[in-house]
Design a protein around this motif. Structure first.
Motif, short mmCIF file in Angstrom:
data_model
loop_
_atom_site.label_atom_id
_atom_site.label_comp_id
_atom_site.label_asym_id
_atom_site.label_seq_id
_atom_site.Cartn_x
_atom_site.Cartn_y
_atom_site.Cartn_z
N GLU A 182 0.86 -1.19 0.00
CA GLU A 182 0.00 0.00 0.00
C GLU A 182 0.89 1.24 0.00
O GLU A 182 1.24 1.79 1.05
N SER A 188 0.40 4.43 2.10
CA SER A 188 0.45 4.34 3.56
C SER A 188 1.87 4.42 4.11
O SER A 188 2.05 4.48 5.33
N THR A 196 -2.06 -5.17 -6.59
CA THR A 196 -2.16 -4.35 -5.40
C THR A 196 -3.24 -3.30 -5.62
O THR A 196 -3.77 -3.14 -6.73
#
Length: 316
Positions: free
Chosen positions: A82, A85, A117
């Protein structure tokens, strides 16, 4: 080519002390990553366990504290896949410097279908390579603040037989899970070596080292309940394999040495001593295809485009 005489004696069971140093291990809640955290914690260092699963992370932390009295270990939420993040994850370190990061987190798929992803990257390439590429950029100021920081990239022996397809890095044309995994780990290893070349050119004090664990099986790994439980039956069935491979606790040894041994230098490859599959860690000759700097440079440029960051452009 032998490097046996180029390094001092090293005992995997008697590690040098590292009090006052701070290490981050991605994917530290299970497998090889767990044992990297456990072994580094025994050196007296502060070890941060990065994991996308808070429950499994806390179970790993509890296990390590039980086995290593006084262990300075804690967990942060870190999801390598991610990309958006990663900035918050680095802020949660609440550290003014970082002495080493061990890029260990990874995904290995055995069967189709191809997965992506949240950013639209093939899952293994996006996690194993691109995630660590982007994380390195975020961490570079903290690494530069340490006196002699190291970036340790955990590759794979599976990458030795693979070659990158620079026109299909995300396996859109042809997806074979095991091949895609091997290529994602090869991309990681190319990155680790190219990163060190660029750091040297910049005169940075940060060094980048590449390691691989050889052959590491769950069935040969000692139990660490509830993180890992090895049954008697599994141990007996795997006993013949112990002639060639080892457990994940031993698979952690090259990474741990790359962090703690002052004789290790940037741009080196470290892996198990015996047939590159098992045994104590030692420096190894770079695989021929890992010396292709043109491939590594092209991979770097593509990775910058895909992640929107450039580790070389971040102060380090």
């Amino acid at each position: 080519m032998s490097f046996a005489s180029s390094t001092p004696p090293w005992d995997v069971h008697r590690l040098p002390r590292a009090e006052g140093r701070v290490f981050l291990v991605t994917g530290g809640n299970a497998g090889i990553g767990y044992f990297i955290v456990e072994q580094l914690s025994a050196s007296g260092a502060t070890v941060v366990l990065g994991s996308r699963d808070p429950v499994r992370a806390e179970a790993a932390v509890a296990s390590i504290r039980l086995r290593v009295p006084g262990a300075q270990v804690h967990a942060i939420r870190l999801d390598i896949a991610e990309l958006s993040s990663l900035g918050a994850a680095v802020e949660s370190l609440e550290a003014d410097r970082l002495d080493a990061v061990i890029h260990n987190a990874g995904v290995a798929l055995d069967t189709p279908p191809r997965r992506e992803t949240g950013d639209g990257h093939e899952l293994m390439f996006g996690t194993n390579h691109l995630g660590h590429f982007a994380l390195t950029s975020r961490l570079m100021p903290l690494l530069a603040a340490a006196s002699a920081a190291r970036i340790v990239t955990v590759g794979s022996f599976a990458a030795k037989s693979e070659r990158l397809d620079l026109d299909d890095l995300q396996s859109r044309r042809e997806y074979q899970p095991k091949r895609t995994y091997g290529r994602s780990k090869l991309a990681q290893m190319h990155f680790g070596l190219e990163l060190d070349r660029r750091l040297r050119a910049l005169g940075s004090s940060v060094e980048s080292v590449v390691v691989h664990p050889g052959g590491a099986l769950d069935a040969l790994t000692p139990s660490r309940p509830p993180v890992h439980v090895r049954t008697v039956g599994a141990r007996l069935r795997a006993a013949p394999a112990a002639l060639l491979v080892q457990g994940k606790h031993a698979g952690a040894w090259p990474a741990v040495r790359a962090v703690l041994d002052p004789a290790v230098r940037g741009g080196q490859l470290w892996g198990p001593r015996l047939f590159s599959l098992r045994g104590a860690p030692r420096q190894q000759a770079l695989w021929t295809h890992l010396t292709d700097t043109a491939v590594a440079a092209r991979l770097w440029d593509v990775s910058c485009d895909l992640t929107g960051v450039d580790p070389e452009a971040t102060p380090g």
